[in-house]
Design a protein around this motif. Sequence first.
Motif, PDB file in Angstrom:
ATOM      1  N   MET A   1       0.912  -1.100   0.098  1.00  0.00           N
ATOM      2  CA  MET A   1      -0.173   0.029   0.084  1.00  0.00           C
ATOM      3  C   MET A   1       0.819   1.367  -0.003  1.00  0.00           C
ATOM      4  SD  MET A   1      -3.103   1.215   0.256  1.00  0.00           S
ATOM      5  CE  MET A   1      -4.373   0.112   0.622  1.00  0.00           C
ATOM      6  N   SER A   2       0.397   2.271  -0.700  1.00  0.00           N
ATOM      7  CA  SER A   2       1.381   3.557  -0.738  1.00  0.00           C
ATOM      8  C   SER A   2       1.107   4.257   0.361  1.00  0.00           C
ATOM      9  CB  SER A   2       0.638   4.328  -1.828  1.00  0.00           C
ATOM     10  OG  SER A   2       0.764   3.558  -3.111  1.00  0.00           O
ATOM     11  N   GLY A   3       2.002   5.157   0.755  1.00  0.00           N
ATOM     12  CA  GLY A   3       1.969   6.227   1.967  1.00  0.00           C
ATOM     13  C   GLY A   3       0.981   7.220   1.747  1.00  0.00           C
ATOM     14  N   ASP A   4       0.814   7.910   2.914  1.00  0.00           N
ATOM     15  CA  ASP A   4      -0.186   8.970   2.968  1.00  0.00           C
ATOM     16  C   ASP A   4       0.021  10.079   1.759  1.00  0.00           C
ATOM     17  OD1 ASP A   4      -1.769   7.751   4.971  1.00  0.00           O
ATOM     18  OD2 ASP A   4      -1.150   9.060   6.654  1.00  0.00           O
TER      19      ASP A   4
ATOM     20  N   THR B   1     -11.088   3.535  -1.553  1.00  0.00           N
ATOM     21  CA  THR B   1     -10.887   2.966  -0.159  1.00  0.00           C
ATOM     22  C   THR B   1     -12.115   3.197   0.589  1.00  0.00           C
ATOM     23  OG1 THR B   1      -8.697   3.725  -0.204  1.00  0.00           O
ATOM     24  CG2 THR B   1      -9.599   3.596   1.863  1.00  0.00           C
ATOM     25  N   ARG B   2     -12.929   4.316   0.506  1.00  0.00           N
ATOM     26  CA  ARG B   2     -14.243   4.653   1.139  1.00  0.00           C
ATOM     27  C   ARG B   2     -15.393   3.499   0.721  1.00  0.00           C
ATOM     28  NH1 ARG B   2     -13.621   7.024   5.643  1.00  0.00           N
ATOM     29  NH2 ARG B   2     -13.607   9.309   5.688  1.00  0.00           N
ATOM     30  N   LEU B   3     -15.327   2.997  -0.634  1.00  0.00           N
ATOM     31  CA  LEU B   3     -16.255   1.860  -0.778  1.00  0.00           C
ATOM     32  C   LEU B   3     -15.628   0.497  -0.127  1.00  0.00           C
ATOM     33  CD1 LEU B   3     -16.248   2.227  -4.852  1.00  0.00           C
ATOM     34  CD2 LEU B   3     -17.808   3.231  -3.171  1.00  0.00           C
TER      35      LEU B   3
ATOM     36  N   THR C   1      -5.045  -0.614  -5.355  1.00  0.00           N
ATOM     37  CA  THR C   1      -4.895  -0.255  -3.755  1.00  0.00           C
ATOM     38  C   THR C   1      -6.178  -0.746  -2.919  1.00  0.00           C
ATOM     39  OG1 THR C   1      -6.376   1.645  -4.275  1.00  0.00           O
ATOM     40  CG2 THR C   1      -3.965   1.971  -4.722  1.00  0.00           C
ATOM     41  N   THR C   2      -7.099  -1.438  -3.503  1.00  0.00           N
ATOM     42  CA  THR C   2      -8.208  -1.971  -2.498  1.00  0.00           C
ATOM     43  C   THR C   2      -8.274  -3.529  -2.970  1.00  0.00           C
ATOM     44  OG1 THR C   2     -10.065  -1.406  -3.853  1.00  0.00           O
ATOM     45  CG2 THR C   2      -9.129   0.343  -2.532  1.00  0.00           C
ATOM     46  N   GLY C   3      -9.239  -4.153  -2.128  1.00  0.00           N
ATOM     47  CA  GLY C   3      -9.857  -5.132  -2.423  1.00  0.00           C
ATOM     48  C   GLY C   3     -11.229  -5.418  -3.297  1.00  0.00           C
ATOM     49  N   VAL C   4     -11.553  -4.147  -3.434  1.00  0.00           N
ATOM     50  CA  VAL C   4     -12.739  -4.226  -4.294  1.00  0.00           C
ATOM     51  C   VAL C   4     -12.492  -4.361  -5.647  1.00  0.00           C
ATOM     52  CG1 VAL C   4     -14.754  -2.526  -5.258  1.00  0.00           C
ATOM     53  CG2 VAL C   4     -13.528  -2.057  -2.970  1.00  0.00           C
ATOM     54  N   ARG C   5     -13.416  -5.622  -6.162  1.00  0.00           N
ATOM     55  CA  ARG C   5     -13.317  -6.093  -7.686  1.00  0.00           C
ATOM     56  C   ARG C   5     -14.287  -5.428  -8.473  1.00  0.00           C
ATOM     57  NH1 ARG C   5      -9.279  -7.180  -5.328  1.00  0.00           N
ATOM     58  NH2 ARG C   5      -8.777  -5.235  -6.806  1.00  0.00           N
ATOM     59  N   TRP C   6     -13.817  -5.386  -9.952  1.00  0.00           N
ATOM     60  CA  TRP C   6     -14.727  -4.895 -10.916  1.00  0.00           C
ATOM     61  C   TRP C   6     -15.491  -5.882 -11.543  1.00  0.00           C
ATOM     62  CZ3 TRP C   6     -17.080  -0.958 -12.976  1.00  0.00           C
ATOM     63  CH2 TRP C   6     -17.481  -0.860 -14.301  1.00  0.00           C
TER      64      TRP C   6
END
Length: 610
Positions: free
Chosen positions: A1-4, A15-17, A43-48
């Motif tokens: 994961m990238s930094g802030d 990320t909010r999703l 960057t997330t675990g949300v899949r398209w």
Amino acid sequence: MSGDHDWTVARYLATRLEQLGIRYLFGVPGDFLGPFLTIMQATTGVRWIGTPTEMGGGYAADAYARVRTADADPAKGEQAVGAVAVTYGVGAFSLLNTIGGAYVEDVPLIAINAAPSYEQWLNQQAVGLLTSHMSPRRESNLDVYRQVTVDAQVLSNPGLAPWQIDSAITACLTERKPVYLEVMEDLWHAPCDPPQGELRAHERTFTKRNEEMLANAVTAAVELIGKFRTPIVWAGEELVRRRLEDELLDFVQSTRMQFCTTVGAKSVVSERHPLFAGVYNGRASLPEIRKTFKNAGCRIGLGTWSTSKNLGGEQSIGDDWIVAARDGVSVGAKYFPEVQLGRFIPALRDALKGQTFPADHFALAHAAGLDVPASTADFLDSLSTTEYPAELTYDSFFEHMNHFLQHQATGGDPQAPSPFTVVSDAAFALLGSMNLRITERAGFLAQNSWLSIGYSVGAATGVALGRQQPMKRPLVFVGDGSFQEICQELSTQVRHHLRPVVFVLDNEGFYGIEQMLVSPCYYKEKPSDGADFYNVLHPWRYEKLAEVFGTEKDRMHGFELTTHTELDSLLLDIADPGNDINHAPILARVRLSRHDYPKALQYKIDEKCK
């Protein structure tokens, strides 16, 4: 994961999703949307989940949100929200219908519209240059979505984007309705602040005035119930949306009142509950339940919405009605505003403490000389039979399916969990499936107010993905006209190995419900060639679509059914988990007569064709 320091608007939204518990984003990609999907994937675990049509993506997101409403655990911070993403103009306008349905039926959705860049809009404003999918009216997309959402935002400034995203999502959670985020393309990679805190719903404050109004509503309700003495509860969709099934159970078990449900609240609790008395759907109910429901001393609607599908032309508010919904309570002609349903139900239960109303309403109606079964048990048992005519009809098909769901689907164990979630489309399919006896809570899904035809086929994708743990196969009932609207969504289900069972009710290529609404005498006179031309469909060999959508690698099975013997053979295979056909989607064409119709609509013919 990238930094802030690497936070961008795309990463922020993705990320909010993910924080909301959304596992899948549905929709149709485009060049404006591509950068967001790339960053979301990285960057997330949300899949398209790409779908062939925007409407199909919207239906899938809608159904995903509905089943997550039933299954999410609020104690773990899980939210019940769906999300869909499209590209500006052509994609957004195609999606609009599905967001309209979610708005009407209180389904929390996040609609993401990837728009042309800020630079392109400045060019359009200065010299009139239109790039792909743009309209000369800059706010055209925003204006239409304002009509079907509780918050609509255009994101053009990366500094404001986090606040706008959080504000819209908070409105979605609080109001339980869709919101709209239009994001200009050059914002996806633009830097912004990282997310702060968790987003949650903000419930309306319970004031001293609300407390007084609640007490007055309860007092009036108790007085009305005491006057009539034989009440029946009518449980509605707001119980489902607000997760008030436990409050319903506490109420009916404490008072021993029988309860019916609306179509939209079907299976709010298990329909094997001993106090369950069927689905009341106004004049479109089965005649036995309509007579019994109207014979009750008074009717108590809990979370029931006044819609034509729920009421079928019946008067919803009379001297013998109590209806608690939409943050208010009607008791006869009296109305008490700002009374929250979640507070009213337990308050009324407590006010009736010590009183019970153990009436069998079918027995009461039978004793009053009405032509109904002698008991509720007799009525519910009559909806399932093993005696069928040779060829399939609407009613005999659903009676057969009722027997399957109660006996075969669970391996003969009535206490075993069902492997299916029933998904019904509008029209004749809905009128037949509403009387299936669903043995598990939240085992039935339908659009019963917006009634967009084709909903069920796209919704099956969201149901299957939203209910993988434990696996609940979508069992879909859809008319041939509805199916032709959106059949290509089957390809998504094949691709992702989702294994729905889809029954297409083919009444010889005919919009049956439209004919019934416009000219019901057609069904009594049974002309050979007198159908109104605009209700005629081109006939399809639906079962052959299994060869179109399936491949050697990703299979699909198609069947043509005309008789109950053929249906029984297929159902035996479906009930066998070891059978190879259950490793892929199943499409079954159910061939019916053009002049057939569900008996729940007999009243229309009786009234119009004397």
